[in-house]
Design an enzyme around this catalytic site. Structure first.
Site, mmCIF file in Angstrom:
data_model
loop_
_atom_site.group_PDB
_atom_site.id
_atom_site.type_symbol
_atom_site.label_atom_id
_atom_site.label_comp_id
_atom_site.label_asym_id
_atom_site.label_seq_id
_atom_site.Cartn_x
_atom_site.Cartn_y
_atom_site.Cartn_z
ATOM 1 N N ASP A 400 9.200 13.478 10.462
ATOM 2 C CA ASP A 400 10.574 13.988 10.512
ATOM 3 C C ASP A 400 10.887 14.450 11.932
ATOM 4 O O ASP A 400 9.992 14.763 12.729
ATOM 5 C CB ASP A 400 10.730 15.142 9.523
ATOM 6 C CG ASP A 400 12.132 15.236 8.950
ATOM 7 O OD1 ASP A 400 13.060 14.686 9.572
ATOM 8 O OD2 ASP A 400 12.301 15.860 7.883
ATOM 9 N N GLU A 403 13.201 12.037 16.813
ATOM 10 C CA GLU A 403 14.051 11.522 17.895
ATOM 11 C C GLU A 403 13.547 11.860 19.317
ATOM 12 O O GLU A 403 13.808 11.026 20.194
ATOM 13 C CB GLU A 403 15.476 12.078 17.747
ATOM 14 C CG GLU A 403 16.206 11.639 16.508
ATOM 15 C CD GLU A 403 15.848 12.452 15.268
ATOM 16 O OE1 GLU A 403 16.155 12.024 14.164
ATOM 17 O OE2 GLU A 403 15.233 13.518 15.446
ATOM 18 N N ASP A 473 19.794 12.249 7.679
ATOM 19 C CA ASP A 473 20.355 13.204 6.723
ATOM 20 C C ASP A 473 21.830 12.900 6.485
ATOM 21 O O ASP A 473 22.732 13.591 6.983
ATOM 22 C CB ASP A 473 20.168 14.627 7.234
ATOM 23 C CG ASP A 473 18.705 14.989 7.395
ATOM 24 O OD1 ASP A 473 17.849 14.319 6.796
ATOM 25 O OD2 ASP A 473 18.404 15.943 8.145
#
Length: 772
Positions: A400, A403, A473
Site C-alpha cells: 500500500d 507511489e 481508493d
C-alpha cells in the site's frame, strides 16, 4: 499524419540518388564505403548525427525497435531509466547519408532524418508513414518531444487515469504518481506503433490539444535530454511484445490468485480474519484468498511488521488455519515507518530513509519513508519483512502507499534526494523499485511460492515483478465505476497485463441498501472478467452474506462462473508469460482497422475469446453494444449474431452482456470450492463455429517454479470449420500430479450437441458434423 507526398518507395528512390554514403550492419555497421561524413558517425550500437542544435543518436535494438536520444551535447548519454533491462540485439540495418537526409533502415521500419530541421519521419516496412518526430520548434526544456498525429489516430496507454477516456485525443495527461492515478510512460497508437518515454520525471503528455494540435507531445520536468524507444508493430500485440522485450516478461502467477479474494479495511482481530475463510467454506461458495489489511500492529508500530499480540496472538496459527482450509492469505506492508520503530532506525542508520518526516494522510502522526532506489535500502526493507512476517508463511504482499504517498500532496517526491539522484529525475519509478525489493526477496527466500504482489502504483517494467496494480481508493458510485473500465484498459495496453479494482468501490455504501446492492452486483459482474477478482472497501463489510438473499444468489452465480472460466484464464495467463499476451484487451488490439471500435470506453476482450460489455447505468434492462465485423455468439444463449453493427441486448440485473467471436474454442471447468481443488468432472470444450479456430490449453502444478523448468503441459486444440472437426493435439510435457486421463465434453454451441472424450494425451479428433 499522412499528407500528400510521393510514395514511400518513390521517396526512398529519390533519396538513394542523392545519398553519398551507403552502409550496412548487423549489430555494428561496417565501415563506410566512401569518404566519412563528419556529421554522421557510426557508433558501437548505431549512428550519431550532429544537427544544428544538438546530437541525435539512433540505436537499433531489434528489427522493430529503435532507441532515439537527442541532447545538446555529446556528454549526455540518456536519462535515468530503471525500466529497460534489455540490451540491443543483433539487427541487420542499413544507413544512407546524403547532403539533405540520413536514413536508417531495418527489416521492419525506416527512420529518415532531415539534416537541416532535425525532423525524423518514421515509415513502416512498406514505406507507409506512421508519424514524424517534430523539430523542437522553440522548445527550451531539454526533455520535450512532439510526434505528428493524423486526423483519425487514437492514442492509448500512459498508465491508469480517472478521466473516463479510452482515446486521449484532445486531452492532457499528467504522469505523476498519486493515489488512483498511475504513471506509465508508454503511449500506443492505433496506427500500430508505440513510444516508451524513458524519463521517470513528472511528465505532461498532450494529445492533440488545442495548443498542440495534431501532435503527441511529451514534456518532462527534469532530465538531460530526449530519450525514448520507438516500437513498430504493426499490430498492437507486437508493440506490447516489444515493450516486454525491453522491460521484462510477466511471470506466471499461481492458479489460486485467479480465484475470488475477500478483503476489508480492515479485519481487526485474528478471529475475524479467519472467520471470513471459515464462512465461505461453510457456505460451500468458491473462494481462494483473504487479505489482512493494515493496522494489525500495536500503536506506534507502523513499519515494525509485527502484530499486536492482544488482537493477533498467534499469527503462525492464523496462516496455518487459512492454509488448512485450502485458502491463501496475503498481508499489507507499507514503505513507511513510525519514528520509534527499530526498523526505522536500522534503515536510517544505513542512509536509506527520506528526509524529512512527513505527516500521515491518515491516521494522525508522522513517519519516514524508505528509499527504494537504494540497493542497500531494498535489501534491508525485505529482510525486515522476511524476519517478521515471512517466517509465518504468508502467500504474498499488499504494498500500500507505493507511489510513495509521503505526505499525500502531489509532487512531494520531487523535493527529496534519492540514491538515484534528485527525486525530480527519478520520481515516477518508485513503485518499480519498491516492488523489485519484495519480488526479488520473495523469489529468493520463499522458493516454493510464486511471488505475488498487490500494489497501488506502477511504473514501466513492473510486470516483471509478479505485481497486480489496483486502481486505488476510488469512490463507490456509478460514475466512478464506469471510469474504471477505460482506466483498466489503458493500463493494460501500457504493457502491464494485470489490474484490479476494489469491487464496489473503496468508499462503498451499505450492502443492505437496494441501490448500492445493484451497483455492487454490476461491479462484481465486471470483476469476474478482470485479471484479479477481489472485493475490498472501507466501512461496512461487503462479503456475500452482508447482502440480502436475492443479491447473494446473483453474486454466487457469478462467482461460480469465474471458477468455470479458470482453465481459460490460466491458459491466457500462460499466453501472457510465454508470448507477451494481454488478458484485458481494449478493442483496438483485435479490431484495429475497425474505426467504430477504436474509442469505445465500455467494451473489451477478456482474453481473445470473450467480449465483455459491463453495465454501468443504474436500472438498466438493455444496453447498447457494438459488435465488430464478423459473426458473434451470445455467451448466455448461444444465439448467432451478425457483426459490423450496433444493437441493444439484454442487460437485466442478472446479465452482463458477453459475446464470443465465431471461430473460438472456449474451455470451461467444473465449479470447484477453490482453484486447485482436484475434480473428476469433465472439462467442457465449447466450439463456436463460423471460422477456423485454435486454443492452447495450459496446465501445471499450480504454484512453484517447476513450470520454468519444463514441468508443464500444453495441448493445442484446433477447429477446422470446413471439416467440422476438432483436433486435440498430442499433449506436450508433463508435471507432478498431472492426470493421466482428462475427461472432456466437446460441445457445439449452436446445436448444443456434445461428445464425451477421454483424453489420455494422444492426438485425437472429434467430428461435429452439423456444427454450423
Amino acid at each position: 499524419m499522412r499528407r500528400s507526398m510521393t510514395s514511400g518507395i518513390g521517396l526512398m528512390a529519390l533519396m538513394a540518388a542523392a545519398f553519398a554514403v551507403c552502409e550496412a550492419g548487423p549489430a555494428v555497421a561496417r565501415a563506410p564505403a566512401v569518404a566519412e561524413d563528419a556529421a554522421v558517425r557510426k557508433t558501437a550500437t548505431g549512428v550519431e548525427i550532429r544537427l544544428a542544435d544538438g546530437v541525435l543518436r539512433l540505436d537499433p535494438w531489434s528489427d522493430n525497435i529503435v532507441r532515439v536520444r537527442f541532447s545538446k551535447t555529446e556528454a549526455w548519454t540518456g536519462n535515468y531509466n530503471p525500466a529497460v533491462i534489455a540490451q540491443p540485439g543483433k539487427v541487420d540495418w542499413t544507413l544512407e547519408s546524403g547532403a539533405e537526409k540520413v536514413a536508417l533502415k531495418t527489416p521492419a521500419l525506416q527512420l529518415i532524418v532531415d539534416r537541416a530541421s532535425g525532423e525524423m519521419t518514421v515509415l513502416d516496412a512498406k514505406g507507409q508513414r506512421l508519424t514524424r518526430a517534430r523539430p523542437r520548434d522553440g522548445e527550451t526544456a531539454p526533455s520535450v518531444q512532439r510526434f505528428e498525429l493524423n486526423s483519425q489516430e487514437a492514442i492509448y496507454g500512459l498508465g491508469q487515469h480517472q478521466a473516463g477516456l479510452m482515446d486521449y485525443r484532445g486531452s492532457s495527461v499528467l504522469l505523476q504518481q498519486i493515489n488512483t492515478d498511475v504513471a506509465v510512460p508508454m503511449a500506443v497508437s492505433s496506427r500500430g506503433y508505440g513510444v516508451l518515454w524513458n524519463n521517470p520525471a513528472t511528465t505532461r503528455v498532450d494529445v492533440a490539444t488545442p495548443q498542440y494540435a495534431h501532435s503527441l507531445r511529451f514534456a518532462s520536468e527534469a532530465g538531460g535530454g530526449v530519450d525514448y524507444h520507438l516500437i513498430v508493430g504493426p499490430e498492437i500485440d507486437q508493440v506490447i511484445a516489444g515493450y516486454r522485450g525491453l522491460t521484462g516478461q510477466a511471470p506466471l502467477m499461481a492458479r489460486w490468485t485467479w480465484g475470488l479474494w475477500q478483503s476489508k479495511e480492515r479485519y481487526e482481530t485474528q478471529a475475524e480474519t479467519l472467520s471470513i475463510v471459515q464462512r465461505y467454506r461453510q457456505m460451500g461458495v468458491p473462494f481462494d484468498a483473504v487479505v489482512q489489511d493494515w493496522q494489525y500492529w500495536a500503536p506506534g508500530g507502523w513499519g515494525s511488521h509485527q502484530f499486536d499480540a492482544q488482537r493477533f496472538p498467534d499469527p503462525a496459527g492464523l496462516v496455518k488455519a487459512v492454509h488448512d482450509l485450502n485458502a491463501h492469505i496475503i498481508i499489507s506492508v507499507w514503505p513507511r515507518f513510525d519514528l520509534t520503530t527499530a526498523n526505522h532506525d536500522e534503515l536510517r542508520k544505513a542512509g536509506a530513509l527520506f528526509e524529512p518526516a512527513y505527516p500521515n494522510v491518515y491516521p494522525a502522526g508522522e513517519g519516514r519513508w524508505y528509499d527504494a532506489w537504494s540497493g542497500k535500502g531494498r535489501e534491508i526493507y525485505w529482510s525486515q519483512i522476511m524476519r517478521n512476517l515471512g517466517r509465518y508463511d504468508f502467500d504474498g504482499w499488499w504494498l500500500d502507499g507505493s507511489e510513495a504517498e509521503l505526505g499525500g500532496k502531489p509532487g512531494q517526491m520531487a523535493e527529496v534526494t534519492t540514491a538515484a539522484g534528485p527525486g525530480a529525475e527519478s520520481f515516477n519509478s518508485y513503485p518499480l523499485m519498491h516492488t523489485t525489493a519484495v519480488h526479488d526477496g520473495m523469489r529468493r527466500d520463499m522458493p516454493g511460492k510464486r511471488p505475488f504482489i498487490l500494489t497501488r502504483s506502477a511504473y514501466a517494467g513492473q510486470q516483471r515483478n509478479g505485481a497486480i496494480t489496483w486502481s486505488g481508493d476510488v469512490e463507490g458510485d456509478w460514475h466512478t465505476f464506469a471510469r474504471q473500465i477505460p482506466a483498466a484498459l489503458n493500463f493494460s495496453v501500457s504493457g502491464i497485463p494485470y489490474w484490479s479494482a476494489d469491487i464496489g468501490g473503496f468508499f462503498g455504501g451499505d450492502p443492505q441498501d437496494a441501490g448500492y446492492a445493484e451497483l455492487f452486483t454490476r461491479w462484481y459482474q465486471f470483476g469476474v472478467f478482470n485479471p484479479m477478482f477481489r472485493v475490498h472497501g472501507t466501512g461496512k463489510g461487503k462479503a456475500l452474506w452482508d447482502f440480502k438473499p436475492d443479491t447473494q444468489a446473483r453474486l454466487i452465480a457469478y462467482d461460480k462462473l469465474r471458477y468455470r472460466l479458470l482453465p481459460y484464464i490460466y491458459s491466457t495467463a500462460w499466453e501472457v508469460t510465454q508470448r507477451s499476451g494481454t488478458m484485458m484487451r481494449p478493442l483496438v488490439m483485435d479490431f484495429r482497422t475497425d474505426a467504430n471500435a477504436l474509442r469505445l470506453t465500455d467494451q473489451y476482450m477478456f482474453g481473445r475469446g470473450l467480449m465483455v460489455s459491463p453495465v454501468t447505468q443504474q436500472g438498466a434492462e438493455l444496453r447498447t453494444i457494438y459488435l465488430p465485423k464478423g459473426d458473434w455468439y451470445d455467451f448466455w444463449t448461444g444465439a448467432r449474431l451478425a457483426g459490423g453493427r450496433t444493437l441493444a441486448v439484454k442487460a437485466d440485473i442478472d446479465t452482463i452482456p458477453v459475446h464470443v467471436p465465431a471461430g473460438t474454442i472456449l474451455p470451461l471447468g467444473p465449479v470447484v470450492s477453490y482453484a486447485d481443488q482436484p475434480s473428476q468432472e469433465p472439462l467442457e470444450i465449447r466450439v463456436y463455429p463460423g471460422r477456423d479456430a485454435r486454443f492452447e490449453l495450459y496446465d501445471d502444478a499450480g504454484d512453484g517454479h517447476g513450470y520454468e523448468k519444463g514441468e508443464r503441459a500444453t495441448t493445442l486444440l484446433t477447429w477446422s470449420d470446413t471439416a467440422k472437426t476438432l483436433r486435440l493435439g498430442a499433449r506436450e510435457g508433463r508435471y507432478p500430479g498431472m492426470k493421466a486421463v482428462q475427461p472432456l465434453k466437446v460441445v457445439c454451441v449452436p446445436t448444443g450437441k456434445a461428445q464425451d472424450v477421454r483424453y489420455a494425451g494422444a492426438e485425437t479428433s472429434v467430428t461435429l458434423a452439423d456444427c454450423r
